[in-house]
Design a protein around this motif. Structure first.
Motif, PDB file in Angstrom:
ATOM      1  N   ILE A  80      62.420  23.371  -4.396  1.00 29.42           N
ATOM      2  CA  ILE A  80      61.953  23.786  -4.689  1.00 29.42           C
ATOM      3  C   ILE A  80      60.575  24.156  -4.092  1.00 29.42           C
ATOM      4  CG2 ILE A  80      60.150  23.742  -6.458  1.00 29.42           C
ATOM      5  CD1 ILE A  80      62.289  22.489  -8.225  1.00 29.42           C
ATOM      6  N   LEU A  81      60.330  24.998  -3.454  1.00 27.73           N
ATOM      7  CA  LEU A  81      59.312  25.045  -2.613  1.00 27.73           C
ATOM      8  C   LEU A  81      58.243  26.266  -4.020  1.00 27.73           C
ATOM      9  CD1 LEU A  81      57.704  25.551  -0.107  1.00 27.73           C
ATOM     10  CD2 LEU A  81      58.341  27.682  -0.420  1.00 27.73           C
ATOM     11  N   TYR A  82      56.734  24.540  -3.453  1.00 31.15           N
ATOM     12  CA  TYR A  82      55.350  25.170  -4.546  1.00 31.15           C
ATOM     13  C   TYR A  82      54.386  25.775  -3.510  1.00 31.15           C
ATOM     14  CZ  TYR A  82      57.499  21.208  -7.075  1.00 31.15           C
ATOM     15  OH  TYR A  82      58.815  20.928  -8.031  1.00 31.15           O
ATOM     16  N   THR A  83      53.590  26.459  -4.043  1.00 30.13           N
ATOM     17  CA  THR A  83      53.026  27.576  -3.321  1.00 30.13           C
ATOM     18  C   THR A  83      51.649  28.197  -3.596  1.00 30.13           C
ATOM     19  OG1 THR A  83      53.648  30.053  -4.016  1.00 30.13           O
ATOM     20  CG2 THR A  83      55.830  28.258  -2.289  1.00 30.13           C
ATOM     21  N   CYS A  84      51.351  27.600  -4.640  1.00 30.75           N
ATOM     22  CA  CYS A  84      49.997  27.785  -5.352  1.00 30.75           C
ATOM     23  C   CYS A  84      49.817  29.551  -5.747  1.00 30.75           C
ATOM     24  CB  CYS A  84      48.762  27.088  -5.000  1.00 30.75           C
ATOM     25  SG  CYS A  84      47.607  26.702  -5.609  1.00 30.75           S
ATOM     26  N   ASP A  85      49.312  29.817  -4.843  1.00 31.34           N
ATOM     27  CA  ASP A  85      48.698  31.376  -5.423  1.00 31.34           C
ATOM     28  C   ASP A  85      49.639  32.406  -4.254  1.00 31.34           C
ATOM     29  OD1 ASP A  85      46.316  31.598  -6.805  1.00 31.34           O
ATOM     30  OD2 ASP A  85      44.737  31.073  -4.780  1.00 31.34           O
ATOM     31  N   VAL A  86      49.892  31.618  -3.545  1.00 25.33           N
ATOM     32  CA  VAL A  86      51.550  32.539  -2.530  1.00 25.33           C
ATOM     33  C   VAL A  86      52.683  32.552  -3.665  1.00 25.33           C
ATOM     34  CG1 VAL A  86      52.408  33.084  -0.353  1.00 25.33           C
ATOM     35  CG2 VAL A  86      50.435  31.588  -0.227  1.00 25.33           C
ATOM     36  N   PHE A  87      53.170  33.718  -3.399  1.00 26.02           N
ATOM     37  CA  PHE A  87      54.285  34.895  -3.886  1.00 26.02           C
ATOM     38  C   PHE A  87      53.837  34.567  -5.637  1.00 26.02           C
ATOM     39  CE2 PHE A  87      56.244  32.781  -0.375  1.00 26.02           C
ATOM     40  CZ  PHE A  87      56.931  34.226  -0.126  1.00 26.02           C
ATOM     41  N   GLY A  88      52.750  34.823  -6.398  1.00 26.32           N
ATOM     42  CA  GLY A  88      52.438  34.407  -7.521  1.00 26.32           C
ATOM     43  C   GLY A  88      51.725  36.117  -7.945  1.00 26.32           C
ATOM     44  N   MET A  89      51.624  36.089  -9.078  1.00 20.25           N
ATOM     45  CA  MET A  89      50.978  37.113 -10.226  1.00 20.25           C
ATOM     46  C   MET A  89      50.578  37.411 -11.511  1.00 20.25           C
ATOM     47  SD  MET A  89      55.125  38.539 -11.240  1.00 20.25           S
ATOM     48  CE  MET A  89      56.255  37.822  -9.851  1.00 20.25           C
ATOM     49  N   HIS A  90      49.700  38.119 -11.835  1.00 18.04           N
ATOM     50  CA  HIS A  90      48.723  37.296 -12.937  1.00 18.04           C
ATOM     51  C   HIS A  90      49.586  38.361 -13.926  1.00 18.04           C
ATOM     52  CE1 HIS A  90      45.479  35.772 -11.009  1.00 18.04           C
ATOM     53  NE2 HIS A  90      45.091  36.642 -10.257  1.00 18.04           N
ATOM     54  N   TYR A  91      50.469  38.015 -14.624  1.00 14.43           N
ATOM     55  CA  TYR A  91      51.157  38.346 -15.219  1.00 14.43           C
ATOM     56  C   TYR A  91      52.229  37.036 -16.758  1.00 14.43           C
ATOM     57  CZ  TYR A  91      55.633  41.186 -17.115  1.00 14.43           C
ATOM     58  OH  TYR A  91      56.309  41.718 -17.652  1.00 14.43           O
ATOM     59  N   CYS A  92      52.199  37.523 -17.564  1.00  8.69           N
ATOM     60  CA  CYS A  92      51.463  36.442 -18.639  1.00  8.69           C
ATOM     61  C   CYS A  92      52.932  36.641 -19.883  1.00  8.69           C
ATOM     62  CB  CYS A  92      50.397  36.277 -19.413  1.00  8.69           C
ATOM     63  SG  CYS A  92      50.490  34.584 -20.713  1.00  8.69           S
ATOM     64  N   ASP A  93      54.640  35.830 -19.947  1.00 11.91           N
ATOM     65  CA  ASP A  93      54.784  36.237 -21.301  1.00 11.91           C
ATOM     66  C   ASP A  93      55.823  35.028 -20.870  1.00 11.91           C
ATOM     67  OD1 ASP A  93      56.581  35.772 -18.927  1.00 11.91           O
ATOM     68  OD2 ASP A  93      57.920  38.463 -18.868  1.00 11.91           O
ATOM     69  N   ASP A  94      56.367  34.879 -22.434  1.00 12.68           N
ATOM     70  CA  ASP A  94      57.230  34.094 -22.712  1.00 12.68           C
ATOM     71  C   ASP A  94      58.798  33.468 -21.231  1.00 12.68           C
ATOM     72  OD1 ASP A  94      56.281  32.796 -24.372  1.00 12.68           O
ATOM     73  OD2 ASP A  94      56.946  34.612 -25.799  1.00 12.68           O
ATOM     74  N   TYR A  95      59.007  34.335 -20.542  1.00 11.50           N
ATOM     75  CA  TYR A  95      59.960  34.170 -19.681  1.00 11.50           C
ATOM     76  C   TYR A  95      59.243  32.640 -18.001  1.00 11.50           C
ATOM     77  CZ  TYR A  95      63.289  37.338 -21.244  1.00 11.50           C
ATOM     78  OH  TYR A  95      63.648  38.390 -22.603  1.00 11.50           O
ATOM     79  N   ILE A  96      60.222  31.397 -18.166  1.00  8.63           N
ATOM     80  CA  ILE A  96      59.300  30.756 -16.918  1.00  8.63           C
ATOM     81  C   ILE A  96      60.219  31.427 -15.878  1.00  8.63           C
ATOM     82  CG2 ILE A  96      62.140  29.555 -17.681  1.00  8.63           C
ATOM     83  CD1 ILE A  96      58.769  28.158 -16.149  1.00  8.63           C
TER      84      ILE A  96
ATOM     85  N   ASP B 258      61.816  34.278 -13.353  1.00  4.96           N
ATOM     86  CA  ASP B 258      61.295  35.911 -13.038  1.00  4.96           C
ATOM     87  C   ASP B 258      63.287  37.021 -13.459  1.00  4.96           C
ATOM     88  OD1 ASP B 258      63.494  34.999 -11.031  1.00  4.96           O
ATOM     89  OD2 ASP B 258      62.382  36.510  -9.284  1.00  4.96           O
ATOM     90  N   GLU B 259      63.021  36.861 -14.682  1.00  2.79           N
ATOM     91  CA  GLU B 259      64.316  37.371 -15.682  1.00  2.79           C
ATOM     92  C   GLU B 259      64.775  38.979 -15.184  1.00  2.79           C
ATOM     93  OE1 GLU B 259      66.557  35.213 -16.459  1.00  2.79           O
ATOM     94  OE2 GLU B 259      65.805  33.939 -17.068  1.00  2.79           O
ATOM     95  N   GLU B 260      63.319  39.874 -14.797  1.00  7.01           N
ATOM     96  CA  GLU B 260      63.263  41.302 -15.039  1.00  7.01           C
ATOM     97  C   GLU B 260      62.484  41.431 -14.339  1.00  7.01           C
ATOM     98  OE1 GLU B 260      64.855  43.220 -16.994  1.00  7.01           O
ATOM     99  OE2 GLU B 260      65.822  41.488 -18.130  1.00  7.01           O
ATOM    100  N   PRO B 261      62.865  41.430 -12.655  1.00  5.86           N
ATOM    101  CA  PRO B 261      62.436  42.242 -11.593  1.00  5.86           C
ATOM    102  C   PRO B 261      60.995  43.691 -11.370  1.00  5.86           C
ATOM    103  CG  PRO B 261      64.738  41.792 -10.751  1.00  5.86           C
ATOM    104  CD  PRO B 261      64.417  41.549 -12.283  1.00  5.86           C
ATOM    105  N   ASP B 262      62.136  44.439 -12.569  1.00  7.63           N
ATOM    106  CA  ASP B 262      61.174  45.122 -12.599  1.00  7.63           C
ATOM    107  C   ASP B 262      60.206  45.884 -12.944  1.00  7.63           C
ATOM    108  OD1 ASP B 262      63.509  46.860 -10.809  1.00  7.63           O
ATOM    109  OD2 ASP B 262      64.563  47.336 -13.067  1.00  7.63           O
ATOM    110  N   LEU B 263      59.990  44.752 -14.227  1.00  4.50           N
ATOM    111  CA  LEU B 263      59.043  45.058 -14.948  1.00  4.50           C
ATOM    112  C   LEU B 263      57.855  43.980 -14.122  1.00  4.50           C
ATOM    113  CD1 LEU B 263      59.982  44.078 -18.578  1.00  4.50           C
ATOM    114  CD2 LEU B 263      60.026  45.774 -17.591  1.00  4.50           C
TER     115      LEU B 263
END
Length: 576
Positions: free
Chosen positions: A178-194, A196-201
């Motif tokens: 596991i690589l812990y990256t803080c802000d990098v590769f993040g996004m402001h997106y809130c849902d119940d999925y832990i 990246d189940e739906e990359p298109d969304l």
């Protein structure tokens, strides 16, 4: 998965705060604080899908907590944390970077875990000391550092400065990949999925986040990608949004493609410093802050880890170079310095600074060699003999701005020449008064001749001032700061204008030879001003190449009731 909801009988729909805990690897737990309705981030970025603040627990023979959360989740987060681990026995708190949305509860954790050791970059530890105002045990790490938690959880650290704060580090767990990256590769997106189940969304929010926070530092992104290239990554544990697991190559390829598109070598300034020697890193980062005001491209390079081939390529591409003096006994750094000397050319500007480590490479012989090559000196040498003071840091920042303005001078001249006879000349017919802004903050003093000033409100009494982003004084005009607006008088302004329009060396006393006396708010009142107003900054608004500073007025006085304000008439609206 455990989900907890913010308790309270009077919660409004626009304040939904929930929390999730998930096992994401062997003896590894994610704590996700879900902020469903947040609609702004970093003030200027609008959000469509809320955001999350992610924190992680790694348990071996010793236990580490990676990042905390936003202060708004204090009780929810701390209650959950106490349910998951015995905080009195927490061994390490890893601070990926010190932005408040990730470190907002560090002080709370320190109170509950008094024996914990805080792990972070050198800059992060320094920032935290100023944030928590209490002693704590610390461990400074950088690329190549490691920490063994036992049971196979050996943590490897990777420096990732400027993504998007100067103190950022990644943490890689050999056990779980596991690589812990803080802000990098993040996004402001809130849902119940832990994950990246739906990359298109997620794609639009992933790109928007990159554009806002990572794109301005595209060269630093590419440097970070290079450092993680050899890692076998099962999961990217980000600080915001879903964790990345199912489409990692896609996300990394996107970052690489976008960064290559933006990582221009135009107006590139390379800052060389020795991270582990003296105060080199601190001075380098303050110079970088000044350079950023002029919108040049910046690379920060550690003399102790870079190789001659990479150095040769960077120096060849750069329009500006900054070099912090390494230790005379550092053979590798001496090779890099010689490489810089071999590749530097007359079309470049360069600045030198001492690192203050006690055995610095002598600065003036090196300066003479560079002058023989024909390079332009972007700022006078910065001499550091003791720990940097606020004045030293401000001098370094101003030096960076001076260098950046030299680098971008051709662009500025071109903009002035490209004047449309209609719009720009019409805009220039808006006349303005002439004012001198003075500001003091601790040991630091600043001044600026201003003409874009208006009264902005009656209740409360307020004024608004436009300040160019590359002006040194802008760092003294944040909410809560105080300044004096001196009104210049018609027929009595030329002497003051001539004095304050001249170019000052970084750190120079701008008030030398000018009659002043202190205002109640600590700033300077010009004795020859027509009037003055003591002001307090309330807000800053981004207006492209300027900040609009709105301030309330506390007190003021007129020295000559019959005097008139000096007026500035421009011919065009494209420059002052």
């Amino acid at each position: 998965m455990v989900a907890l909801t913010h308790q309270g009988t009077h919660l409004r729909a626009l304040n939904r705060l929930t929390l999730q805990t998930n096992t994401i690897g062997e003896n590894t737990t994610a704590i996700r604080c879900l902020d469903w309705d947040r609609d702004r981030f970093d003030i200027e970025f609008g959000l469509r899908n809320g955001t999350t603040y992610n924190s992680f627990i790694i348990e071996g023979e010793k236990t580490a907590l990676v990042d905390t959360s936003h202060g708004k989740f204090r009780q929810l987060y701390l209650d959950c944390l106490k349910d998951l681990i015995d905080l009195s026995t927490l061994d390490y708190l890893i601070v990926s970077h010190t932005e408040p949305d990730h470190s907002g509860l560090v002080k709370d954790v320190l109170k509950l875990a008094p024996n914990v050791t805080v792990v972070g970059s050198k800059v992060a530890i320094q920032f935290l000391e100023n944030m928590v105002h209490q002693p704590f045990k610390s461990l400074i790490v950088k690329s190549g550092s490691s920490l063994d938690l036992g049971q196979g959880h050996e943590l490897q650290f990777i420096s990732a400065p400027n993504l998007h704060w100067p103190d950022t580090i990644f943490t890689y767990d050999q056990k779980t990949s596991i690589l812990y990256t803080c802000d990098v590769f993040g996004m402001h997106y809130c849902d119940d999925y832990i994950y990246d189940e739906e990359p298109d969304l997620l794609q639009a929010d992933f790109k928007y986040y990159y554009d806002c926070l990572m794109g301005p530092n595209a060269r630093s992104v590419l440097a970070a990608l290079k450092r993680i290239d050899k890692l076998e990554i099962d999961t990217i544990a980000t600080g915001h949004g879903p964790l990345l697991k199912h489409h990692i190559p896609q996300w990394i390829n996107d970052y690489e493609k976008w960064s290559k598109e933006q990582a221009k070598t135009d107006n590139l300034v390379v800052i060389f410093y020795d991270e582990d020697y003296g105060y080199g890193e601190e001075i380098a980062r303050h110079i970088a802050q000044g350079l950023q005001k002029t919108e040049v491209n910046i690379d920060l390079i550690d003399l102790s880890t870079t190789d001659p081939h990479e150095t040769r390529q960077l120096v060849y591409e750069a329009k500006g170079l900054v070099l912090g003096m390494p230790s005379q006994s550092d053979d590798h750094a001496q090779v890099i310095v010689n490489t810089i000397l071999a590749v530097a050319h007359p079309k470049q500007a360069i600045g030198l600074f001492e690192s203050g480590g006690g055995e610095d490479e002598p600065i003036y012989p090196l300066r003479n060699k560079l002058q023989e090559i024909g390079v332009t000196e972007g700022f006078p040498p910065i001499l550091v003999k003791t720990a940097p003071t606020p004045n030293t840091e401000k001098m370094a920042e101003e030096a960076g701005t001076d260098l950046g303005q030299w680098i971008t001078r051709d662009r500025s001249i071109k903009n002035i020449k490209n004047i449309d006879s209609g719009l720009e000349r019409a805009l220039g017919r808006i006349s303005n008064g002439l004012y001198l802004i003075t500001a003091n903050k601790g040991e630091i003093a600043g001044s600026m001749l201003a003409s874009w000033v208006i009264q902005a409100s009656l209740e409360p009494l307020g004024v608004a001032i436009a300040v160019s982003k590359d002006r040194a004084i802008e760092s003294l005009l944040h909410p809560g700061d105080r300044f004096v607006l001196n009104v210049l008088e018609e027929g009595n302004a030329q002497g003051l204008m001539k004095h304050f329009l001249k170019r000052f060396a970084p750190g120079a006393d701008r008030f030398a030879g000018v009659k002043t006396y202190p205002a109640q708010n600590g700033s300077q009142i010009l004795a020859n001003a027509l009037a003055y107003l003591e002001c307090e900054v309330i807000s800053r608004t981004d207006c492209g190449d300027h900040w609009m500073i709105y301030s309330t007025v506390q007190r003021g006085r007129v020295s000559n009731v019959d005097g008139l304000t000096a007026v500035h008439h421009r011919k065009v609206g494209t420059h002052y």
